[in-house]
Design a protein around this motif. Structure first.
Motif, PDB file in Angstrom:
ATOM      1  N   VAL A 148      11.993   2.801  -3.488  1.00  0.00           N
ATOM      2  CA  VAL A 148      12.238   1.386  -3.199  1.00  0.00           C
ATOM      3  C   VAL A 148      13.614   1.203  -2.568  1.00  0.00           C
ATOM      4  O   VAL A 148      13.777   0.482  -1.581  1.00  0.00           O
ATOM      5  CB  VAL A 148      12.120   0.546  -4.490  1.00  0.00           C
ATOM      6  CG1 VAL A 148      12.644  -0.873  -4.260  1.00  0.00           C
ATOM      7  CG2 VAL A 148      10.681   0.502  -4.972  1.00  0.00           C
ATOM      8  N   HIS A 206      13.986  -7.201  -0.142  1.00  0.00           N
ATOM      9  CA  HIS A 206      13.140  -6.233  -0.837  1.00  0.00           C
ATOM     10  C   HIS A 206      11.709  -6.290  -0.296  1.00  0.00           C
ATOM     11  O   HIS A 206      11.056  -5.260  -0.145  1.00  0.00           O
ATOM     12  CB  HIS A 206      13.150  -6.494  -2.342  1.00  0.00           C
ATOM     13  CG  HIS A 206      14.351  -5.922  -3.012  1.00  0.00           C
ATOM     14  ND1 HIS A 206      14.515  -4.558  -3.222  1.00  0.00           N
ATOM     15  CD2 HIS A 206      15.470  -6.509  -3.495  1.00  0.00           C
ATOM     16  CE1 HIS A 206      15.676  -4.348  -3.810  1.00  0.00           C
ATOM     17  NE2 HIS A 206      16.274  -5.510  -3.984  1.00  0.00           N
ATOM     18  N   TRP A 255       9.491  -3.510   1.412  1.00  0.00           N
ATOM     19  CA  TRP A 255       8.088  -3.159   1.131  1.00  0.00           C
ATOM     20  C   TRP A 255       7.325  -2.969   2.438  1.00  0.00           C
ATOM     21  O   TRP A 255       6.499  -2.056   2.553  1.00  0.00           O
ATOM     22  CB  TRP A 255       7.399  -4.262   0.333  1.00  0.00           C
ATOM     23  CG  TRP A 255       7.972  -4.552  -1.013  1.00  0.00           C
ATOM     24  CD1 TRP A 255       8.948  -3.856  -1.675  1.00  0.00           C
ATOM     25  CD2 TRP A 255       7.603  -5.636  -1.870  1.00  0.00           C
ATOM     26  NE1 TRP A 255       9.223  -4.437  -2.881  1.00  0.00           N
ATOM     27  CE2 TRP A 255       8.410  -5.540  -3.037  1.00  0.00           C
ATOM     28  CE3 TRP A 255       6.687  -6.676  -1.767  1.00  0.00           C
ATOM     29  CZ2 TRP A 255       8.307  -6.444  -4.087  1.00  0.00           C
ATOM     30  CZ3 TRP A 255       6.580  -7.579  -2.812  1.00  0.00           C
ATOM     31  CH2 TRP A 255       7.386  -7.467  -3.959  1.00  0.00           C
ATOM     32  N   ILE A 285       6.545   0.396  -6.735  1.00  0.00           N
ATOM     33  CA  ILE A 285       7.584  -0.463  -7.299  1.00  0.00           C
ATOM     34  C   ILE A 285       8.342   0.252  -8.411  1.00  0.00           C
ATOM     35  O   ILE A 285       9.552   0.068  -8.595  1.00  0.00           O
ATOM     36  CB  ILE A 285       6.971  -1.781  -7.821  1.00  0.00           C
ATOM     37  CG1 ILE A 285       6.429  -2.626  -6.659  1.00  0.00           C
ATOM     38  CG2 ILE A 285       7.995  -2.590  -8.614  1.00  0.00           C
ATOM     39  CD1 ILE A 285       7.476  -3.058  -5.662  1.00  0.00           C
TER      40      ILE A 285
END
Length: 529
Positions: A154, A117, A121, A148
């Motif tokens: 995301v 994750h 980002w 987020i």
């Protein structure tokens, strides 16, 4: 025995190992750790830990990997069993094999589950920087929170990263991983050097005394009087994280070596490339650039330095859009080359232990990471990610590092380890290194593990106390939440960790039983599962 895939070139091996070690720990974790613990005051215990802990454990893991590969094993369960058998009976050796397999499976599953994750980002912020999405934002913190909370966004950047990993690993070691790192690692170094050059030319538009050169001084000026116990422990933990020790992935990559291929110089080269990337490049980018715009206090932005503080800097510096994109692309490359090693460990486990085709195994692991990663993506508070990181990224890998030393040196026998280290070696490791490997390194790990355990007990991490829950809500949650919600998340986190540990132990036992069942039958240690 069926011929296993091997590295096509020595350069490919070194770049893959360096890519394995060089990750977000170098450019994201190291700068904020160094800044948090006083710059030059942090670097003193950091280098002590590197020489007394990092290099010895790196050699141990290279030896374990090549030794396991000689018998067709790229995972820790069977490898630990074989090495422990040198000193103890098979019925005891199988326990060490189960522990090693359990911990490595858990770390590569859970750590990569949330690590990917953060890689996502980096991919997202590469895009945001290139398009100027956060340029002119009133608050880079609010921008990050909005990202987020945008679950579809995301998931897109996370899925792109995991999908590309699956493709690379599915292609194999020499035709997949090696080809990818031969492109990504040189590109990573080029991007980092360009950013270092830019950081050297920055003055401060805020205060003249906040120039980037002052940032260099903050990092490199040795301040012995400011060295603290906390800094020393943080430095040792950083060494573990940055060198990818205690994960099983060094052993996995080394298992694709030939039985006479060098590990002594190769292990040292891996450490050297990683430290060049971390200390010389990583330390020369984030801290000086942030110092020039944020000053000595602003540079201590903690975990938010890369994704919260630096975007604010790029937003206000000349050419910030370009250099921001370059910075986050660098983070994405670094994260990708480390994540690919954890991904490959699990694919190797399916391929070797369960005889599943590599491409199919790669698809199965993609599904596994989707199952683990989806709840993390849906948790907009990041509390689940935080609790997993405290146990997996800061604790379980240290536990596995301790068992690396117990099994790879003491149970395998120190004289056997020393012989294996020098088999086909391009260098002679000095004799004075022996006591460091045998005594100092394990003592160092025990102290680190003991202090972490003590801290976890005192701050309520282990007991899930109200104090710990309030800490999570007040310091980690990105949106307003309650301690009741935090308790629910933490219980889910612990349940997942325990479940994965159990699965890892069972898998390791089954792998050992499948290959060495006859030997275990003679010693009456077969467990009916």
């Amino acid at each position: 025995m069926e011929q296993r895939d091997r590295w096509a070139t020595k350069l490919g091996l070194i770049l893959a190992m360096a890519g394995n070690a060089i990750g977000l720990g170098n450019f994201w974790r190291f700068p904020y750790q160094a800044a948090k613990y006083g710059g030059g005051a942090f670097m003193i215990p950091y280098f002590v830990a590197l020489f007394l802990l990092g290099i010895p454990v790196m050699w141990i893991e290279w030896v374990e990997g090549r030794y396991g590969g000689k018998y067709g094993h790229g995972t820790l369960g069977p490898t630990f069993y074989l090495m422990a058998r040198e000193s103890v009976k098979p019925r005891t050796a199988v326990i060490f094999g189960m522990i090693g397999g359990m911990l490595a499976f858990s770390v590569t599953s859970l750590l990569n589950g949330y690590y990917l994750h953060i890689v996502g980002w980096s991919a997202a912020y590469t895009y945001f920087s290139a398009t100027g999405a956060y340029m002119g934002a009133s608050s880079t913190y609010d921008f990050f929170v909005n990202y987020i909370q945008n679950t579809p966004q995301v998931l897109v950047f996370w899925a792109i990263s995991v999908g590309l990993l699956g493709i690379a690993v599915g292609q194999g070691v020499s035709k997949g991983i090696e080809r990818w790192v031969k492109v990504m690692m040189p590109a990573l170094y080029v991007a980092a050097i360009l950013l270092v050059i830019r950081s050297l030319t920055l003055g401060s538009p805020v205060k003249p005394e906040w120039s980037s050169i002052k940032g260099f001084e903050y990092l490199w000026e040795p301040r012995f009087s400011d060295v603290s116990w906390e800094a020393a422990l943080a430095a040792a933990g950083q060494i573990f994280f940055t060198l990818s020790l205690g994960m099983g992935i060094i052993q996995n990559y080394a298992s694709y070596l030939g039985p006479e291929d060098d590990v002594a110089l190769s292990g040292l080269a891996t450490v050297s490339l990683n430290e060049f990337a971390e200390v010389i490049l990583g330390g020369s980018i984030a801290i000086p650039i942030a110092f020039a715009y944020l000053g000595p206090e602003g540079v201590k932005a903690g975990v938010g330095l890369a994704y919260l503080a630096l975007p604010n800097v790029f937003m206000n510096m000349p050419g910030g859009q370009l250099f921001g994109a370059l910075w986050f692309l660098l983070l994405w490359f670094a994260g990708f080359t480390s994540a690919i090693a954890m991904y490959n460990y699990l694919v190797a486990l399916l391929e070797e232990d369960l005889k599943i085709n590599r491409k199919i195994g790669s698809a199965i692991i993609f599904a596994l990471y989707f199952i683990i990663g989806l709840p993390i993506a849906l948790d907009k508070t990041l509390l689940l990610l935080t609790d997993l990181d405290m146990w997996v990224g800061s604790y379980l890998l240290v536990v596995l590092g301790l068992f690396d030393i117990i099994v790879g040196v003491w149970l395998f026998k120190p004289e056997n380890f020393w012989e294996e280290l020098h088999r086909g070696a391009y260098i002679k490791v000095p004799e004075w290194v022996k006591p460091i490997i045998k005594y100092i390194a394990p003592l160092y790990v025990l102290i680190l593990l003991g202090k972490n355990t003590w801290d976890y007990f005192n701050n309520g991490t282990i007991t899930m106390s109200q104090k710990y829950l309030e800490y999570l809500v007040n310091n980690e949650a990105l949106i307003s939440t309650t301690t009741e919600y935090a308790r629910k998340i933490v219980i889910e986190s612990r349940a997942v960790i325990i479940l994965v540990l159990i699965i890892g132990a069972i898998e390791a036992y089954m792998a050992i039983k499948k290959k060495y069942g006859e030997e275990l039958e003679k010693n009456e240690v077969i467990i009916k599962l």
